[in-house]
Write a protein that holds these residues in place. Structure first.
Motif, PDB file in Angstrom:
ATOM      1  N   PHE A   5      86.381 -61.188  12.186  1.00 28.93           N
ATOM      2  CA  PHE A   5      85.895 -62.373  11.899  1.00 28.93           C
ATOM      3  C   PHE A   5      85.890 -63.479  13.061  1.00 28.93           C
ATOM      4  O   PHE A   5      85.027 -64.087  13.282  1.00 28.93           O
ATOM      5  N   CYS A   6      86.870 -63.098  13.848  1.00 22.31           N
ATOM      6  CA  CYS A   6      86.880 -63.718  15.122  1.00 22.31           C
ATOM      7  C   CYS A   6      85.733 -63.620  16.054  1.00 22.31           C
ATOM      8  O   CYS A   6      85.096 -64.382  16.588  1.00 22.31           O
ATOM      9  N   ARG A   7      85.575 -62.415  16.094  1.00 22.15           N
ATOM     10  CA  ARG A   7      84.424 -61.820  16.984  1.00 22.15           C
ATOM     11  C   ARG A   7      82.876 -62.395  16.285  1.00 22.15           C
ATOM     12  O   ARG A   7      82.053 -62.494  17.074  1.00 22.15           O
ATOM     13  N   LEU A   8      82.952 -62.439  15.036  1.00 19.32           N
ATOM     14  CA  LEU A   8      81.797 -62.708  14.506  1.00 19.32           C
ATOM     15  C   LEU A   8      81.380 -64.225  14.546  1.00 19.32           C
ATOM     16  O   LEU A   8      80.429 -64.639  14.792  1.00 19.32           O
ATOM     17  N   PHE A   9      82.413 -65.126  14.289  1.00 21.05           N
ATOM     18  CA  PHE A   9      82.124 -66.577  14.126  1.00 21.05           C
ATOM     19  C   PHE A   9      82.498 -67.289  15.307  1.00 21.05           C
ATOM     20  O   PHE A   9      81.979 -68.340  15.346  1.00 21.05           O
ATOM     21  N   THR A  10      83.435 -66.879  15.923  1.00 16.57           N
ATOM     22  CA  THR A  10      84.012 -67.532  17.159  1.00 16.57           C
ATOM     23  C   THR A  10      84.240 -66.702  18.432  1.00 16.57           C
ATOM     24  O   THR A  10      85.223 -66.513  18.815  1.00 16.57           O
ATOM     25  N   PRO A  11      83.006 -65.904  18.743  1.00 18.65           N
ATOM     26  CA  PRO A  11      83.115 -64.947  20.034  1.00 18.65           C
ATOM     27  C   PRO A  11      83.748 -65.416  21.014  1.00 18.65           C
ATOM     28  O   PRO A  11      84.400 -64.611  21.987  1.00 18.65           O
ATOM     29  N   TRP A  12      83.434 -66.661  21.497  1.00 17.94           N
ATOM     30  CA  TRP A  12      83.986 -67.424  22.762  1.00 17.94           C
ATOM     31  C   TRP A  12      85.626 -67.281  22.757  1.00 17.94           C
ATOM     32  O   TRP A  12      86.129 -67.401  23.904  1.00 17.94           O
ATOM     33  N   LEU A  29      77.669 -61.655  26.617  1.00 23.02           N
ATOM     34  CA  LEU A  29      76.174 -61.581  26.929  1.00 23.02           C
ATOM     35  C   LEU A  29      75.643 -61.022  25.779  1.00 23.02           C
ATOM     36  O   LEU A  29      74.397 -61.334  25.657  1.00 23.02           O
ATOM     37  N   GLY A  30      75.966 -59.824  25.298  1.00 28.29           N
ATOM     38  CA  GLY A  30      75.308 -59.062  24.201  1.00 28.29           C
ATOM     39  C   GLY A  30      75.049 -60.163  23.085  1.00 28.29           C
ATOM     40  O   GLY A  30      74.194 -60.208  22.377  1.00 28.29           O
ATOM     41  N   ARG A  31      76.368 -60.776  22.671  1.00 32.62           N
ATOM     42  CA  ARG A  31      76.215 -61.730  21.438  1.00 32.62           C
ATOM     43  C   ARG A  31      75.289 -62.910  21.680  1.00 32.62           C
ATOM     44  O   ARG A  31      74.478 -62.977  20.858  1.00 32.62           O
ATOM     45  N   ASP A  32      75.285 -63.386  23.211  1.00 35.53           N
ATOM     46  CA  ASP A  32      74.307 -64.436  23.419  1.00 35.53           C
ATOM     47  C   ASP A  32      72.640 -64.150  23.129  1.00 35.53           C
ATOM     48  O   ASP A  32      71.991 -64.749  22.506  1.00 35.53           O
ATOM     49  N   LYS A  33      72.545 -62.758  23.746  1.00 34.18           N
ATOM     50  CA  LYS A  33      71.136 -62.569  23.457  1.00 34.18           C
ATOM     51  C   LYS A  33      70.625 -62.350  22.168  1.00 34.18           C
ATOM     52  O   LYS A  33      69.730 -62.683  21.748  1.00 34.18           O
ATOM     53  N   LEU A  34      71.807 -61.717  21.137  1.00 38.17           N
ATOM     54  CA  LEU A  34      71.573 -61.426  19.670  1.00 38.17           C
ATOM     55  C   LEU A  34      71.261 -62.840  19.141  1.00 38.17           C
ATOM     56  O   LEU A  34      70.169 -63.130  18.365  1.00 38.17           O
ATOM     57  N   VAL A  80      65.998 -74.120   8.043  1.00 35.45           N
ATOM     58  CA  VAL A  80      65.924 -72.964   9.275  1.00 35.45           C
ATOM     59  C   VAL A  80      66.005 -73.492  10.542  1.00 35.45           C
ATOM     60  O   VAL A  80      66.730 -73.075  11.250  1.00 35.45           O
ATOM     61  N   MET A  81      65.378 -74.816  10.579  1.00 32.17           N
ATOM     62  CA  MET A  81      65.603 -75.476  12.016  1.00 32.17           C
ATOM     63  C   MET A  81      67.131 -75.848  12.240  1.00 32.17           C
ATOM     64  O   MET A  81      67.880 -75.807  13.376  1.00 32.17           O
ATOM     65  N   VAL A  82      67.827 -76.401  11.178  1.00 30.57           N
ATOM     66  CA  VAL A  82      69.246 -76.810  11.125  1.00 30.57           C
ATOM     67  C   VAL A  82      69.874 -75.494  11.586  1.00 30.57           C
ATOM     68  O   VAL A  82      70.847 -75.329  12.662  1.00 30.57           O
ATOM     69  N   LEU A  83      69.771 -74.381  11.034  1.00 27.26           N
ATOM     70  CA  LEU A  83      70.286 -73.049  11.539  1.00 27.26           C
ATOM     71  C   LEU A  83      70.031 -72.707  12.759  1.00 27.26           C
ATOM     72  O   LEU A  83      70.969 -72.243  13.519  1.00 27.26           O
ATOM     73  N   ALA A  84      68.868 -72.931  13.434  1.00 26.43           N
ATOM     74  CA  ALA A  84      68.534 -72.640  14.845  1.00 26.43           C
ATOM     75  C   ALA A  84      69.318 -73.693  15.617  1.00 26.43           C
ATOM     76  O   ALA A  84      69.772 -73.193  16.615  1.00 26.43           O
ATOM     77  N   LEU A  85      69.543 -74.983  15.296  1.00 25.20           N
ATOM     78  CA  LEU A  85      70.230 -75.765  15.973  1.00 25.20           C
ATOM     79  C   LEU A  85      71.909 -75.245  16.131  1.00 25.20           C
ATOM     80  O   LEU A  85      72.549 -75.194  17.242  1.00 25.20           O
ATOM     81  N   LEU A  86      72.409 -74.808  14.928  1.00 25.04           N
ATOM     82  CA  LEU A  86      73.575 -74.249  14.990  1.00 25.04           C
ATOM     83  C   LEU A  86      73.744 -72.935  15.845  1.00 25.04           C
ATOM     84  O   LEU A  86      74.751 -72.840  16.564  1.00 25.04           O
ATOM     85  N   LEU A  87      72.756 -72.001  15.925  1.00 25.53           N
ATOM     86  CA  LEU A  87      72.810 -70.882  16.834  1.00 25.53           C
ATOM     87  C   LEU A  87      72.897 -71.485  18.400  1.00 25.53           C
ATOM     88  O   LEU A  87      73.435 -70.920  19.046  1.00 25.53           O
ATOM     89  N   SER A  88      72.087 -72.668  18.557  1.00 27.54           N
ATOM     90  CA  SER A  88      72.005 -73.263  19.921  1.00 27.54           C
ATOM     91  C   SER A  88      73.387 -73.556  20.203  1.00 27.54           C
ATOM     92  O   SER A  88      73.701 -73.382  21.404  1.00 27.54           O
ATOM     93  N   LEU A  89      73.905 -74.219  19.518  1.00 30.14           N
ATOM     94  CA  LEU A  89      75.328 -74.750  19.694  1.00 30.14           C
ATOM     95  C   LEU A  89      76.352 -73.703  20.028  1.00 30.14           C
ATOM     96  O   LEU A  89      77.330 -73.715  20.823  1.00 30.14           O
ATOM     97  N   ALA A  90      76.042 -72.458  19.211  1.00 33.48           N
ATOM     98  CA  ALA A  90      77.119 -71.248  19.459  1.00 33.48           C
ATOM     99  C   ALA A  90      76.721 -70.631  20.740  1.00 33.48           C
ATOM    100  O   ALA A  90      77.660 -70.335  21.643  1.00 33.48           O
ATOM    101  N   MET A  91      75.646 -70.626  21.110  1.00 34.27           N
ATOM    102  CA  MET A  91      75.033 -70.323  22.351  1.00 34.27           C
ATOM    103  C   MET A  91      75.507 -70.869  23.482  1.00 34.27           C
ATOM    104  O   MET A  91      76.009 -70.350  24.555  1.00 34.27           O
ATOM    105  N   ILE A  92      75.520 -72.231  23.280  1.00 34.16           N
ATOM    106  CA  ILE A  92      76.080 -73.185  24.503  1.00 34.16           C
ATOM    107  C   ILE A  92      77.473 -73.048  24.473  1.00 34.16           C
ATOM    108  O   ILE A  92      77.872 -72.899  25.780  1.00 34.16           O
ATOM    109  N   ARG A  93      78.291 -72.661  23.561  1.00 33.24           N
ATOM    110  CA  ARG A  93      79.719 -72.465  23.633  1.00 33.24           C
ATOM    111  C   ARG A  93      80.115 -71.169  24.367  1.00 33.24           C
ATOM    112  O   ARG A  93      80.816 -70.915  25.098  1.00 33.24           O
TER     113      ARG A  93
END
Lengths: 105, 143
Positions: A5-12, A29-34, A80-93
């Motif tokens: 769950f750590c790798r899934l939700f908080t990979p950083w 890097l792989g997670r960021d691409k996904l 869906v756009m909110v989800l995209a925003l959350l994904l962006s925040l995860a990618m930034i982190r």
């Protein structure tokens, strides 16, 4: 299970699970691409929903928040756009955790 | 070389690799693993020639990079016994704050993958392709 769950939700924050920093960076890097692919998918889905919502609207409703909330396609597109925003925040982190030269441009 | 003075070069964890020539700092970097050393060797190997290299953790793999770069002296906060022997055998002075018998992986379940990969190798030039292959394998997510 906790590691999963750590790798899934908080990979950083999963660095301690890898034998070497380089393995951790490869994972990030792989997670960021996904996540980037999923985010692009969200944009595509939101676009389709907005187009369908516009196509099926009867033209009598306005564009206030209440009117948008009454349109299911628009509402789902917002979700869906909110989800995209959350994904962006995860990618930034995630990208913050990578060395500068490994960060995607 | 006074080890107690060299620790100050890391500026309380701001840097993990500091390279000095004739008393002046010519390179500083922050990073984990062999990355900073390998980056320096690939991008600016001339900085390593005859330099004093200060690194937080030096294993045999990193030691091989510094030997190939021509460093004259290596100081580490933590240095593996294999790294110290390797440096001395190749005519590079070394000192460390803590010498460890083995450099373990982050989980503490075994040797660091790079240390394991170069453990049996005796020549620094044999280590470099193995280090690069190990790096590629780890980055690809393979064990």
């Amino acid at each position: 299970m906790k590691d999963f769950f750590c790798r899934l939700f908080t990979p950083w924050s999963a660095g301690a699970q890898f034998d070497a920093p380089e393995a951790f960076y490869g994972f990030l890097l792989g997670r960021d691409k996904l996540l980037g692919t999923l985010r692009n998918l969200c944009f595509g889905i939101a676009l389709v929903l907005l187009v369908i919502g516009y196509a099926v609207s009867d033209g009598t409703s306005g564009y206030s928040i209440a009117d948008i909330a009454n349109q299911p396609y628009y509402l789902i597109a917002v979700g869906v756009m909110v989800l995209a925003l959350l994904l962006s925040l995860a990618m930034i982190r995630i990208e913050k955790e990578l060395p500068k030269e490994m960060r995607p441009k | 070389m006074k080890p107690e003075n060299l620790s100050a070069l890391f500026e309380n964890g701001a840097y993990t690799l500091v390279v000095q020539k004739d008393g002046a700092t010519v390179h500083k970097d922050f990073g984990r693993g062999v990355g900073p050393a390998l980056r320096l060797y690939d991008a600016q190997p001339e900085l390593l020639k005859g330099a004093l290299v200060c690194d937080t953790i030096v294993g045999k793999a990193t030691a091989a990079i510094y030997i190939l770069g021509g460093a004259s002296c290596v100081y580490a906060e933590i240095m593996s016994a294999a790294a110290a022997d390797f440096l001395n055998a190749n005519g590079v002075d070394c000192a460390c704050k803590t010498k460890t018998e083995k450099l373990l992986n982050r989980q503490g379940t075994g040797l660091c993958p790079f240390e394991q990969a170069v453990l049996e190798l005796e020549k620094p030039e044999d280590c470099l392709p193995v280090i690069r292959a190990t790096l590629a394998r780890l980055m690809a997510g393979k064990k």
